[in-house]
Design a protein around this motif. Structure first.
Motif, PDB file in Angstrom:
ATOM      1  N   ALA A  63     -29.760 -21.662  79.473  1.00  0.00           N
ATOM      2  CA  ALA A  63     -29.216 -21.064  78.242  1.00  0.00           C
ATOM      3  C   ALA A  63     -30.269 -20.996  77.146  1.00  0.00           C
ATOM      4  O   ALA A  63     -30.307 -20.056  76.363  1.00  0.00           O
ATOM      5  CB  ALA A  63     -28.015 -21.877  77.766  1.00  0.00           C
ATOM      6  N   LEU A  64     -31.136 -21.987  77.120  1.00  0.00           N
ATOM      7  CA  LEU A  64     -32.131 -22.051  76.052  1.00  0.00           C
ATOM      8  C   LEU A  64     -33.312 -21.125  76.309  1.00  0.00           C
ATOM      9  O   LEU A  64     -33.709 -20.350  75.439  1.00  0.00           O
ATOM     10  CB  LEU A  64     -32.638 -23.497  75.896  1.00  0.00           C
ATOM     11  N   THR A  65     -33.850 -21.189  77.547  1.00  0.00           N
ATOM     12  CA  THR A  65     -35.099 -20.471  77.811  1.00  0.00           C
ATOM     13  C   THR A  65     -34.935 -19.206  78.654  1.00  0.00           C
ATOM     14  O   THR A  65     -35.831 -18.366  78.708  1.00  0.00           O
ATOM     15  CB  THR A  65     -36.079 -21.390  78.559  1.00  0.00           C
ATOM     16  N   GLY A  66     -33.783 -19.115  79.331  1.00  0.00           N
ATOM     17  CA  GLY A  66     -33.610 -17.983  80.230  1.00  0.00           C
ATOM     18  C   GLY A  66     -34.204 -18.274  81.603  1.00  0.00           C
ATOM     19  O   GLY A  66     -34.129 -17.433  82.515  1.00  0.00           O
ATOM     20  N   TYR A  67     -34.808 -19.434  81.771  1.00  0.00           N
ATOM     21  CA  TYR A  67     -35.350 -19.850  83.077  1.00  0.00           C
ATOM     22  C   TYR A  67     -34.457 -20.930  83.661  1.00  0.00           C
ATOM     23  O   TYR A  67     -33.915 -21.754  82.904  1.00  0.00           O
ATOM     24  CB  TYR A  67     -36.769 -20.422  82.926  1.00  0.00           C
ATOM     25  N   HIS A  68     -34.318 -20.922  85.013  1.00  0.00           N
ATOM     26  CA  HIS A  68     -33.547 -21.988  85.655  1.00  0.00           C
ATOM     27  C   HIS A  68     -34.360 -23.277  85.621  1.00  0.00           C
ATOM     28  O   HIS A  68     -35.595 -23.240  85.645  1.00  0.00           O
ATOM     29  CB  HIS A  68     -33.219 -21.613  87.104  1.00  0.00           C
ATOM     30  N   ALA A  69     -33.626 -24.378  85.582  1.00  0.00           N
ATOM     31  CA  ALA A  69     -34.289 -25.679  85.494  1.00  0.00           C
ATOM     32  C   ALA A  69     -35.344 -25.854  86.583  1.00  0.00           C
ATOM     33  O   ALA A  69     -36.471 -26.317  86.318  1.00  0.00           O
ATOM     34  CB  ALA A  69     -33.258 -26.795  85.578  1.00  0.00           C
ATOM     35  N   ASP A  70     -35.001 -25.426  87.807  1.00  0.00           N
ATOM     36  CA  ASP A  70     -35.918 -25.619  88.951  1.00  0.00           C
ATOM     37  C   ASP A  70     -37.270 -24.946  88.736  1.00  0.00           C
ATOM     38  O   ASP A  70     -38.306 -25.425  89.191  1.00  0.00           O
ATOM     39  CB  ASP A  70     -35.297 -25.028  90.231  1.00  0.00           C
ATOM     40  N   SER A  71     -37.243 -23.782  88.071  1.00  0.00           N
ATOM     41  CA  SER A  71     -38.483 -23.025  87.933  1.00  0.00           C
ATOM     42  C   SER A  71     -39.491 -23.724  87.014  1.00  0.00           C
ATOM     43  O   SER A  71     -40.685 -23.418  87.043  1.00  0.00           O
ATOM     44  CB  SER A  71     -38.198 -21.611  87.427  1.00  0.00           C
ATOM     45  N   LEU A  72     -38.994 -24.661  86.206  1.00  0.00           N
ATOM     46  CA  LEU A  72     -39.902 -25.375  85.309  1.00  0.00           C
ATOM     47  C   LEU A  72     -40.407 -26.685  85.922  1.00  0.00           C
ATOM     48  O   LEU A  72     -41.470 -27.173  85.553  1.00  0.00           O
ATOM     49  CB  LEU A  72     -39.183 -25.696  83.995  1.00  0.00           C
ATOM     50  N   ILE A  73     -39.592 -27.257  86.848  1.00  0.00           N
ATOM     51  CA  ILE A  73     -39.981 -28.544  87.444  1.00  0.00           C
ATOM     52  C   ILE A  73     -41.322 -28.389  88.165  1.00  0.00           C
ATOM     53  O   ILE A  73     -41.512 -27.476  88.967  1.00  0.00           O
ATOM     54  CB  ILE A  73     -38.892 -29.047  88.440  1.00  0.00           C
ATOM     55  N   ASN A  74     -42.223 -29.279  87.845  1.00  0.00           N
ATOM     56  CA  ASN A  74     -43.590 -29.271  88.416  1.00  0.00           C
ATOM     57  C   ASN A  74     -44.283 -27.913  88.250  1.00  0.00           C
ATOM     58  O   ASN A  74     -45.057 -27.492  89.112  1.00  0.00           O
ATOM     59  CB  ASN A  74     -43.569 -29.667  89.898  1.00  0.00           C
TER      60      ASN A  74
END
Ligand code: C2E
Ligand code: MG
Ligand code: MG
Length: 938
Positions: free
Chosen positions: A412-423
């Motif tokens: 909701a905040l960034t438009g990216y799914h959480a997984d795509s930011l991990i590592n």
């Protein structure tokens, strides 16, 4: 343990001491023994000597000295009877004592020692015939002959052996002269025999005692060894008891449960009174020992844990495992379960295999509860984090902010799914931050981490769709035990909406809503920021105080439009060092900095004047400009603006647009005004305060010079400023509304004085007092006056009020009605300071007034104008035509009076006759100038 060591040490010390005592005693005893034996030897020898001496001396005494004297000491004696008797006597004597070996008598003949007789048989080889020289005789043998004393020789060795001789001198009875020596020889063996026997006896006694001593020592040592042994045994017993007590205490008070079991049963007790189940075991399971031994442990185990426990136990029983531990639940009698950590180990006492195992249990129910709560908390945390309005994170402390955990709010905040930011799988967090914030954020984090503090920042973020969002981040470092950063954790929330509002609010906070110019608050911030700026600074205030007239005249829309136009026109004047602010709805301020001299400011003022002049509408209300250089006052904006306003209000009034520089005098004037106002406010409200009082100036007939009345004039004696003129304090009192109570006090004072005058019999003396517009406009003015008249019982027909022309400017009808009412009460009304106001003679006609007081201005003119030039006379005649009485004010010179008399002025008031006087003086002058029989009405 410490005690034992101490005891051992003590025993060792005791042992050694005893030994030493014994050795010392032994040595002492040995010495004593030797001394004793030595003494025994000596005394035996002495005893022997005494005995043989006694014996020898007794034997010598028994020998007839006369017989002896008859002997020649040569072989011729052999035939003498004396010799034979002597010899027989010697032989007999020698046989009496077996210890004796040889008895003889020696005499000195021609320096030789010769035998007189001896105890040897004549047939003995050792026989010494009379006269035989004793060739071996030693010096000791001569000694008795010389000294006359008995001598015991040392052991002497000769051909017969070793001897000790007792030599007794034989003296002549008559002269006492030594004539021979009686000698007795003892073989040394015989001589020492007694001493040896005595010494041996003593030695034996010593030896016996020594033996006893040794025996005693051994007995003592033996006894001591036995007692040490006994002590050891006792110590061992105590230790055993101690360890047993310790064991029982540990067993009984252990915080873990201990039970000994065999197979599936608990054992009630084991030999030697060793307990088998401790109280804690009973407590944890909630059952007594009897109850426990009556059942199998399987029956007490929670059904869900039985299978695993049995599986382990079987392996343990078969020897597959040495022991086992597990977390298991027991069921207590009340049906509740209790979590325990159980350890089972083999137990073999004296090879007795009956006791198969020992079971230890620890109550872990609290830990289990905490684990459960922790688990619940973690689950709740996850639920919370995923439902947070924002993105919770845990990331590495690196430039990419590599994410380790990101909550579901990320999308909701960034438009990216959480997984795509991990590592940094698809994108790293740093890429979401606009470049201008990247270094700033890194530096901020570094700063906060170095202080182990929280970071709270607001910055922008670019979402997947390219939208720019404002976010608020709060986070903190996670540190290991050594203080190294392990990770960063925090929360990022979308604050775009709030930020928009904030920017809007900030704009509104800092700008004027109408003109869009920066407002006073912002001006304050600017000034505050530039406080330390070391350049010349000034403020130019444009004051449009009468701008409301434009609103009133042309309407608010027009007013607003004009104000906007003015703002934009003034903005054109601005430069880098000259900024414009809107201070209030009708005031602008230029903030000028880094100017060089006053000339620059003057030129700016002219530019402002020019700008104002370009707007015709403004000309109807005018504007004043005040300039303050900050060198002249403090940097505080409030003070600067106040001073600028003082300057603006001090401008010359004969121009539409005017400007004035602030100076200290202006400030002093303002200060004086403030002081007067403050003092006045205290004085007026306290009727007892005599700083406010009244003086009375006589009004006299122009021709008669007789007092016809008085004018009550207010006086104020300030503590700090001294006497303050009513011309100064009355306008201030009007401004602050203090004029109302002040006027009431003056009115009452005037009425009371009038009452005094009337009481003195002056029934036609008038008393007038000044009334300001504010007083007159008040509803209660009439009632107050009526009440005061009523209270003081003065003749209302003697009363007069003085009002100024300006009063009629706005409230003509209302005022006139009030005057009508006053007139009906018989009160006279005079127009004060006539000729200086807005009113005209034409209008005076309609006014309900009785009298005109020509202002001093016109009276003063009489002094330098020719009579035909002066209009004073015209005013008097016109006033008369209107039916008004005329009073000339400020008459100081006789010429003036002359003119006034000639021009039919009715009354005059001025220093020519009298200055304003205190009541007593006024009364005095009245009585002096107006003898009662001459008094006349006005
Ligand atoms: P005003 O009512 O016109 O009073 C006359 C003023 O002229 C008085 O000044 C008086 O002292 C002064 N005066 C009279 N004769 C001469 C003269 O020959 N030469 C000179 N130089 N002055 C003379 P004062 O007392 O200073 O009062 C000034 C003004 O203050 C009064 O002018 C009046 O307008 C006002 N005032 C005084 N007392 C009161 C009061 O109680 N209430 C109100 N509302 N105003 C008052
Ligand atoms: Mg007056
Ligand atoms: Mg006057």
């Amino acid at each position: 343990m410490k005690n034992l060591i101490q005891q051992k040490l003590q025993a060792n010390i005791n042992d050694k001491t005893t030994k030493y005592i014994f050795i010392i005693a032994f040595i002492a005893f040995l010495c004593a023994g030797i001394i004793y034996m030595h003494f025994s030897w000596n005394s035996s020898i002495k005893e022997t000597q005494e005995e043989v001496t006694r014996l020898a001396e007794a034997a010598e005494a028994g020998i007839s000295k006369t017989q002896l004297l008859e002997l020649n000491g040569d072989p011729s004696d052999l035939d003498k009877l004396n010799y034979q008797e002597l010899k027989n006597g010697l032989i007999l004597f020698s046989k009496l004592d077996k210890k004796l070996r040889f008895v003889y008598i020696l005499a000195q003949r021609q320096d030789q020692i010769v035998f007189l007789a001896d105890s040897e048989e004549p047939d003995s080889s050792d026989y010494s015939p009379p006269g035989q020289v004793y060739s071996e005789a030693y010096r000791e043998y001569i000694e008795p002959l010389q000294s006359g004393k008995t001598v015991i020789t040392k052991p002497i060795e000769d051909r017969w052996g070793t001897w000790i001789s007792v030599l007794v001198p034989m003296k002549k009875p008559q002269t006492g002269e030594v004539m021979a020596v009686f000698g007795v020889d003892y073989p040394t063996e015989t001589w020492y025999g007694y001493a040896v026997t005595q010494t041996v006896q003593a030695g034996f006694a010593v030896a016996c005692i020594f033996m006893v001593f040794i025996a005693l020592y051994f007995a003592f040592s033996q006894n001591r060894a036995l007692s040490i042994e006994k002590q050891k045994l006792m110590n061992a017993d105590v230790k055993l008891k101690e360890s047993e007590t310790l064991f029982r205490t540990v067993f009984d008070q252990a915080t873990i449960g201990i039970a000994i079991g065999h197979d599936e049963q608990y054992i009630a007790s084991i030999p030697d009174h060793i307990p088998s189940i401790n109280p804690m075991y009973e407590k944890i399971l909630g059952r007594t020992q009897e109850e426990l031994t009556a059942v199998s442990w399987k029956d007490l185990t929670h059904p869900d844990d039985v299978a695993l426990d049995v599986e382990y136990y079987n392996k343990f029983k078969t020897g597959e495992i040495d022991g086992y531990d597990m977390e298991k639940r027991y069921v207590r009698p009340d049906g509740t379960t209790i979590w325990t950590h159980m350890m089972v180990s083999p137990l073999r006492l004296n090879n007795n295999t009956r006791y198969t195992h020992i079971c230890l249990i620890e109550d872990i129910s609290k830990r289990k509860e905490m684990e459960r709560v922790l688990y619940d908390n973690q689950r709740s945390r996850m639920v919370l984090l995923d439902n947070l309005p924002g993105m919770a994170y845990r990331c590495c402390h690196d430039r990419e902010w590599t994410m380790e955990f990101v909550s579901q709010g990320c999308f909701a905040l960034t438009g990216y799914h959480a997984d795509s930011l991990i590592n940094n799988k698809e994108i790293c967090f740093n890429q979401l931050i606009p470049e201008k914030y990247q270094e700033f954020l890194w530096m901020k984090w570094e700063e906060r981490l170095s202080e182990h503090a929280k970071l709270t920042e607001e910055y922008e973020m670019i979402t997947a769709s390219g939208e720019v969002k404002w976010v608020w981040e709060q986070g903190q470092g996670i540190y290991d035990e050594e203080g190294n950063i392990i990770a960063l954790e925090g929360l990022i929330i979308d604050i775009t909406e709030r930020k928009k509002q904030e920017i809007k609010l900030n704009y509104m906070n800092h700008h004027d809503t109408l003109t869009g110019l920066y407002n006073r608050r912002y001006f304050e911030e600017v000034m505050d920021r530039e406080k330390t700026l070391n350049v010349k600074k000034a403020v130019l205030l444009v004051d449009l105080t009468n701008f409301t007239l434009i609103n009133q005249t042309f309407g608010y829309n027009f007013g607003e439009k004009l104000m906007k136009e003015l703002a934009s026109n003034l903005l054109l004047i601005c430069s880098q060092n000259c900024r414009l602010f809107q201070i209030s709805s009708d005031r602008f301020a230029f903030y000028i900095k880094a100017y060089h001299n006053k000339k620059e400011l003057t030129s700016l003022c002219s530019t402002v004047m020019d700008t104002l002049n370009t707007m015709p509408a403004l000309k109807t209300v005018g504007a004043s400009v005040g300039i303050v250089e900050t060198d002249d006052c403090s940097d505080d904006l409030d003070t600067i603006l106040k001073n600028a306003l003082i300057a603006a209000e001090n401008v010359h009034e004969n121009q539409i647009f005017r400007y004035s520089f602030f100076n200290k005098k202006m400030e002093e004037a303002v200060m004086r005004e403030a002081e007067i106002k403050s003092e006045l406010s205290m004085v007026v409200l306290n009727s007892e305060d005599d700083r406010l009082f009244v003086e009375y100036q006589p009004i006299v007939g122009a021709k008669t010079n007789q007092i016809v009345g008085f004018e009550a004039l207010a006086r104020f004696q300030s503590d700090k400023l001294g006497r303050v003129s009513p011309l100064e304090f009355i306008p201030m009192a009007e401004e602050t509304q203090l004029i109302v109570p002040l006027g009431q006090r003056i009115m009452r004072a005037a009425l009371l004085f009038l009452k005094q005058i009337e009481e003195k019999g002056f029934n036609d003396i008038a008393m007038s007092f000044n009334v300001s517009t504010i007083q007159l406009l008040r509803e209660d003015f009439m009632s107050d006056l009526v009440q005061a008249i009523h209270e003081t019982q003065v003749t209302s027909g003697n009363l007069g009020i003085e009002i100024t022309e300006s009063l009629f400017l706005n409230n003509y009808q209302e005022i006139n009605q009030k005057l009508e009412k006053l007139k009906r009460l018989g009160i006279k009304i005079a127009i004060d300071d006539f000729g200086t106001g807005y009113s005209s003679l034409a209008r005076e006609r309609e006014l309900n007034v009785n009298c005109l007081k020509i202002d001093k201005y016109f009276i003063d003119k009489l002094m330098y104008l020719k009579p035909e030039q002066a209009i004073t006379g015209d005013i008097i005649s016109m006033a008369h035509k209107l039916g008004h009485l005329v009073i000339a004010e400020g008459v100081e010179q006789e010429e003036q009076r002359q003119y006034l008399v000639e021009n039919n002025c009715d009354l005059i008031q001025g220093y020519l006759f009298s200055k304003p006087l205190l009541p007593e003086a006024a009364m005095e002058i009245l009585e002096r100038k107006n003898p009662r029989e001459n008094s006349k009405p006005i």
